[in-house]
Motif scaffolding. Structure first.
Motif, PDB file in Angstrom:
ATOM      1  N   THR A 153      69.380 -25.744  33.389  1.00 49.77           N
ATOM      2  CA  THR A 153      68.598 -25.882  34.616  1.00 49.77           C
ATOM      3  C   THR A 153      69.556 -25.662  35.772  1.00 49.77           C
ATOM      4  O   THR A 153      70.631 -26.275  35.819  1.00 49.77           O
ATOM      5  N   VAL A 154      69.161 -24.754  36.666  1.00 47.89           N
ATOM      6  CA  VAL A 154      70.011 -24.426  37.814  1.00 47.89           C
ATOM      7  C   VAL A 154      69.228 -24.583  39.096  1.00 47.89           C
ATOM      8  O   VAL A 154      67.994 -24.537  39.103  1.00 47.89           O
ATOM      9  N   ASP A 155      69.965 -24.771  40.178  1.00 48.46           N
ATOM     10  CA  ASP A 155      69.360 -24.851  41.499  1.00 48.46           C
ATOM     11  C   ASP A 155      70.121 -23.894  42.403  1.00 48.46           C
ATOM     12  O   ASP A 155      71.348 -23.763  42.300  1.00 48.46           O
ATOM     13  N   SER A 156      69.374 -23.228  43.279  1.00 49.21           N
ATOM     14  CA  SER A 156      69.983 -22.282  44.216  1.00 49.21           C
ATOM     15  C   SER A 156      69.111 -22.212  45.460  1.00 49.21           C
ATOM     16  O   SER A 156      68.096 -22.914  45.572  1.00 49.21           O
ATOM     17  N   ASP A 157      69.473 -21.333  46.374  1.00 46.84           N
ATOM     18  CA  ASP A 157      68.666 -21.110  47.573  1.00 46.84           C
ATOM     19  C   ASP A 157      67.270 -20.611  47.211  1.00 46.84           C
ATOM     20  O   ASP A 157      66.345 -20.707  48.018  1.00 46.84           O
ATOM     21  N   GLU A 158      67.124 -20.062  46.021  1.00 54.04           N
ATOM     22  CA  GLU A 158      65.824 -19.535  45.574  1.00 54.04           C
ATOM     23  C   GLU A 158      65.015 -20.579  44.813  1.00 54.04           C
ATOM     24  O   GLU A 158      63.946 -20.286  44.300  1.00 54.04           O
ATOM     25  N   GLY A 159      65.553 -21.795  44.696  1.00 55.59           N
ATOM     26  CA  GLY A 159      64.839 -22.866  44.017  1.00 55.59           C
ATOM     27  C   GLY A 159      65.408 -23.172  42.651  1.00 55.59           C
ATOM     28  O   GLY A 159      66.411 -22.611  42.219  1.00 55.59           O
ATOM     29  N   GLU A 160      64.739 -24.097  41.973  1.00 59.29           N
ATOM     30  CA  GLU A 160      65.179 -24.538  40.649  1.00 59.29           C
ATOM     31  C   GLU A 160      64.598 -23.609  39.573  1.00 59.29           C
ATOM     32  O   GLU A 160      63.463 -23.156  39.696  1.00 59.29           O
ATOM     33  N   ALA A 161      65.381 -23.367  38.525  1.00 59.73           N
ATOM     34  CA  ALA A 161      64.923 -22.520  37.421  1.00 59.73           C
ATOM     35  C   ALA A 161      65.590 -22.972  36.133  1.00 59.73           C
ATOM     36  O   ALA A 161      66.643 -23.627  36.155  1.00 59.73           O
ATOM     37  N   ARG A 162      64.951 -22.634  35.012  1.00 60.72           N
ATOM     38  CA  ARG A 162      65.503 -22.955  33.684  1.00 60.72           C
ATOM     39  C   ARG A 162      65.655 -21.665  32.896  1.00 60.72           C
ATOM     40  O   ARG A 162      64.751 -20.832  32.888  1.00 60.72           O
ATOM     41  N   TYR A 163      66.796 -21.550  32.230  1.00 54.95           N
ATOM     42  CA  TYR A 163      67.077 -20.381  31.407  1.00 54.95           C
ATOM     43  C   TYR A 163      67.640 -20.835  30.071  1.00 54.95           C
ATOM     44  O   TYR A 163      68.400 -21.812  30.012  1.00 54.95           O
ATOM     45  N   ARG A 164      67.284 -20.119  29.032  1.00 54.54           N
ATOM     46  CA  ARG A 164      67.883 -20.370  27.724  1.00 54.54           C
ATOM     47  C   ARG A 164      68.770 -19.190  27.386  1.00 54.54           C
ATOM     48  O   ARG A 164      68.349 -18.031  27.489  1.00 54.54           O
ATOM     49  N   ILE A 165      69.982 -19.458  26.961  1.00 52.03           N
ATOM     50  CA  ILE A 165      70.931 -18.404  26.613  1.00 52.03           C
ATOM     51  C   ILE A 165      70.780 -18.111  25.125  1.00 52.03           C
ATOM     52  O   ILE A 165      71.006 -18.984  24.287  1.00 52.03           O
ATOM     53  N   VAL A 166      70.369 -16.873  24.824  1.00 52.49           N
ATOM     54  CA  VAL A 166      70.026 -16.480  23.455  1.00 52.49           C
ATOM     55  C   VAL A 166      70.687 -15.143  23.104  1.00 52.49           C
ATOM     56  O   VAL A 166      71.375 -14.544  23.925  1.00 52.49           O
ATOM     57  N   GLY A 167      70.417 -14.680  21.895  1.00 57.33           N
ATOM     58  CA  GLY A 167      70.919 -13.382  21.447  1.00 57.33           C
ATOM     59  C   GLY A 167      70.193 -12.231  22.127  1.00 57.33           C
ATOM     60  O   GLY A 167      69.117 -12.404  22.706  1.00 57.33           O
ATOM     61  N   GLU A 168      70.775 -11.060  22.026  1.00 58.64           N
ATOM     62  CA  GLU A 168      70.210  -9.880  22.689  1.00 58.64           C
ATOM     63  C   GLU A 168      68.779  -9.590  22.232  1.00 58.64           C
ATOM     64  O   GLU A 168      67.937  -9.212  23.049  1.00 58.64           O
ATOM     65  N   ASP A 169      68.501  -9.755  20.950  1.00 59.45           N
ATOM     66  CA  ASP A 169      67.172  -9.437  20.424  1.00 59.45           C
ATOM     67  C   ASP A 169      66.135 -10.495  20.789  1.00 59.45           C
ATOM     68  O   ASP A 169      64.939 -10.254  20.676  1.00 59.45           O
ATOM     69  N   GLU A 170      66.567 -11.656  21.222  1.00 57.33           N
ATOM     70  CA  GLU A 170      65.667 -12.750  21.590  1.00 57.33           C
ATOM     71  C   GLU A 170      65.351 -12.767  23.085  1.00 57.33           C
ATOM     72  O   GLU A 170      64.431 -13.470  23.512  1.00 57.33           O
ATOM     73  N   ALA A 171      66.128 -12.054  23.868  1.00 62.40           N
ATOM     74  CA  ALA A 171      66.003 -12.108  25.322  1.00 62.40           C
ATOM     75  C   ALA A 171      64.597 -11.714  25.772  1.00 62.40           C
ATOM     76  O   ALA A 171      64.007 -10.764  25.267  1.00 62.40           O
TER      77      ALA A 171
END
Length: 166
Positions: free
Chosen positions: A101-119
């Motif tokens: 979970t990250v926060d920036s000037d563009e707001g809060e967002a959640r990302y999952r770091i996965v393999g290339e084929d899962e992106a």
């Protein structure tokens, strides 16, 4: 007539399709991603078998060639898959498989770091070789990193790290 305009009778439709390029990066996958690759392989093999037993039309030959091409690529991806044990990932910093979970000037967002084929960016899953993942890997909660984007760099703060059991 020039030979370049004549198709030999024994020329296979599949011989004209180039191979699907394989990534030069290690094929890291989450347990879920590995299962998805294997399910896709089974389904594609079933489709190939059905096409082989069906009436032999030009459309079916073309589809069979495409299926065979994808099967070759998928077999390579399944064979090279390196499943990452998410239970062994560090809990205090961002690593492969993390939901960040990250926060920036563009707001809060959640990302999952996965393999290339899962992106799948629309669902918040980013490849570990993406600029965002590269910026986040190794970061701890409270740290700010710079995400280098084509639209301009963005400073993001890591506000949460979680490792789902998959």
């Amino acid at each position: 007539m020039s030979r370049s305009f004549v198709k030999d009778a024994d020329e296979s439709v599949g011989e004209r399709l180039p191979d699907i390029p394989l990534s030069e990066h290690p094929n890291y996958v989450t347990p879920h991603g590995n299962a998805q690759l294997r399910e896709r392989l089974v389904a594609l093999r079933e489709r190939r078998d059905a096409l082989r037993t069906a009436t032999d039309t030009l459309l079916q030959q073309r589809e069979l060639a495409e299926v065979e091409r994808e099967l070759k690529w998928l077999n390579a991806r399944v064979g090279s898959a390196i499943e990452v044990d998410l239970a062994q990932q560090p809990r205090d910093r961002v690593a492969f498989g993390a939901v960040v979970t990250v926060d920036s000037d563009e707001g809060e967002a959640r990302y999952r770091i996965v393999g290339e084929d899962e992106a799948d960016v629309e669902h918040g899953r980013v490849s570990y070789v993406s600029p965002l993942a590269k910026a986040l890997l190794g970061a701890r909660v409270g740290e700010e990193v710079t995400w280098q984007r084509p639209a301009g760099d963005l400073s993001v703060e890591v506000i949460g790290i979680d490792y789902p059991s998959d």
